[in-house]
Write an enzyme that holds these catalytic residues in place. Structure first.
Site, PDB file in Angstrom:
ATOM      1  N   HIS A 144     -10.100  14.554   1.854  1.00  0.00           N
ATOM      2  CA  HIS A 144     -10.158  13.860   0.563  1.00  0.00           C
ATOM      3  C   HIS A 144     -11.475  14.150  -0.169  1.00  0.00           C
ATOM      4  CE1 HIS A 144      -6.428  11.762   0.596  1.00  0.00           C
ATOM      5  NE2 HIS A 144      -6.688  11.051   1.665  1.00  0.00           N
TER       6      HIS A 144
ATOM      7  N   HIS B 289     -10.836   5.279  -0.627  1.00  0.00           N
ATOM      8  CA  HIS B 289      -9.457   5.752  -0.525  1.00  0.00           C
ATOM      9  C   HIS B 289      -8.535   4.884  -1.369  1.00  0.00           C
ATOM     10  CE1 HIS B 289      -5.590   6.935   1.133  1.00  0.00           C
ATOM     11  NE2 HIS B 289      -6.191   7.997   1.641  1.00  0.00           N
TER      12      HIS B 289
ATOM     13  N   GLU C 232      -6.479   5.897  -4.676  1.00  0.00           N
ATOM     14  CA  GLU C 232      -5.066   5.528  -4.707  1.00  0.00           C
ATOM     15  C   GLU C 232      -4.839   4.091  -5.132  1.00  0.00           C
ATOM     16  OE1 GLU C 232      -3.245   6.670  -1.009  1.00  0.00           O
ATOM     17  OE2 GLU C 232      -3.934   8.749  -1.202  1.00  0.00           O
TER      18      GLU C 232
ATOM     19  N   HIS D  43      -4.371  -3.792  10.852  1.00  0.00           N
ATOM     20  CA  HIS D  43      -3.383  -4.798  11.257  1.00  0.00           C
ATOM     21  C   HIS D  43      -2.444  -4.257  12.322  1.00  0.00           C
ATOM     22  CE1 HIS D  43      -5.070  -6.772   7.722  1.00  0.00           C
ATOM     23  NE2 HIS D  43      -4.759  -7.869   8.374  1.00  0.00           N
TER      24      HIS D  43
HETATM   25 CO    CO Z   1      -5.265   9.692   2.270  1.00  0.00          CO
END
Ligand code: CO
Length: 264
Positions: A209, A147, A177, A89
């Site tokens: 990650h 993620h 998350e 966005h």
């Molecule tokens: Co991250």
């Protein structure tokens, strides 16, 4: 028309993640041989890390300023993000701002991230299922680690998980998350009697990650958590940009954006 392509990646502080960016850049250059292709990074934190490592990195705004100075009039910015969240966005806002600026570009178009809308969920689910089936081997289940985001775009992780489940109930998507998280995955694996899982990142690159949160030795990594429950893990450290089935979808979004550039 003087056109250019900007590939907008989140960025990574981990060298292993570069394989994804290198692979998709190569395929974009092959598909658009007459158009200059720049790579820019959307994460300010990651740009800081990369600069401290001595790398010359551009934000998307930096890349646009440079291209404008070189006389480029039309730009396609291709989002290399997985879902339309905060970063995507922000690209739309930046494109809008640059196209409306006095003396700015004639046209700036933004290509969709990997997953775009409901038909996009289905297309990505089909491509992911092919990856899952190819690698599953003797494992009881396949688990992709996404993620996750606090942005409303998180609904796409949930939608993808449902689309996987409709196709094959042994293929799962969890998020680091956001929900569904590793606790929900473990509960489901126990209910299904899963003893061996095939673990892959659902991340653009297999970087920080993947190394730390997916297969790291720490207490909280997904591998540690699963193994503690008696579930063996076979992990693959390959990012989304390394799979041609997924890169094809990104190239389709870029081709659409390039076509929009030339419409009057
Ligand atoms: Co991250």
């Amino acid at each position: 028309m003087n056109a250019a392509i900007v590939l907008a990646a989140f960025g990574s502080r981990n060298k292993n993640a570069m394989a994804s960016l290198d692979h998709i850049s190569e395929r974009v250059r092959a598909a658009h041989p007459d158009v200059p292709v720049l790579v820019a990074y959307t994460s300010k934190t990651i740009r800081g890390h990369m600069r401290r490592e001595g790398e010359a990195v551009d934000s998307v705004a930096d890349a646009l300023t440079r291209l404008h100075g070189e006389g480029v009039t039309h730009v396609a910015i291709q989002s290399l993000h997985l879902i339309p969240g905060t970063e995507f966005h922000e690209l739309l806002a930046l494109a809008n701002q640059h196209m409306l600026a006095e003396g700015g570009f004639t046209r700036v178009e933004v290509g969709f991230p990997l997953v775009a809308g409901d038909p996009g969920v289905e297309a990505v689910a089909d491509a992911i299922l092919a990856i899952a089936r190819e690698g599953k081997g003797e494992n009881d289940a396949v688990l992709f680690m996404g993620h996750g985001t606090r942005h409303d775009g998180n609904v796409y992780y949930e939608a993808l998980h449902r689309a996987f489940q409709e196709r094959d109930s042994s293929v799962h998507l969890g998020a680091m998350e956001a929900e569904p998280g590793i606790d929900a995955v473990i509960a489901r694996f126990k209910a299904d009697g899963v003893k061996k899982a095939y673990l892959l990142p659902f991340l653009f690159g297999a970087g920080w990650h993947a190394a730390k949160d997916m297969v790291g030795d720490g207490e909280a990594s997904w591998k540690t958590r699963l193994e503690r429950e008696g579930i063996a893990c076979e992990a693959v450290l390959k990012g989304a940009g390394e799979y041609d089935g997924l890169v094809d979808i990104w190239l389709g979004h870029l081709a659409d954006a390039m076509r929009r550039l030339t419409r009057c």
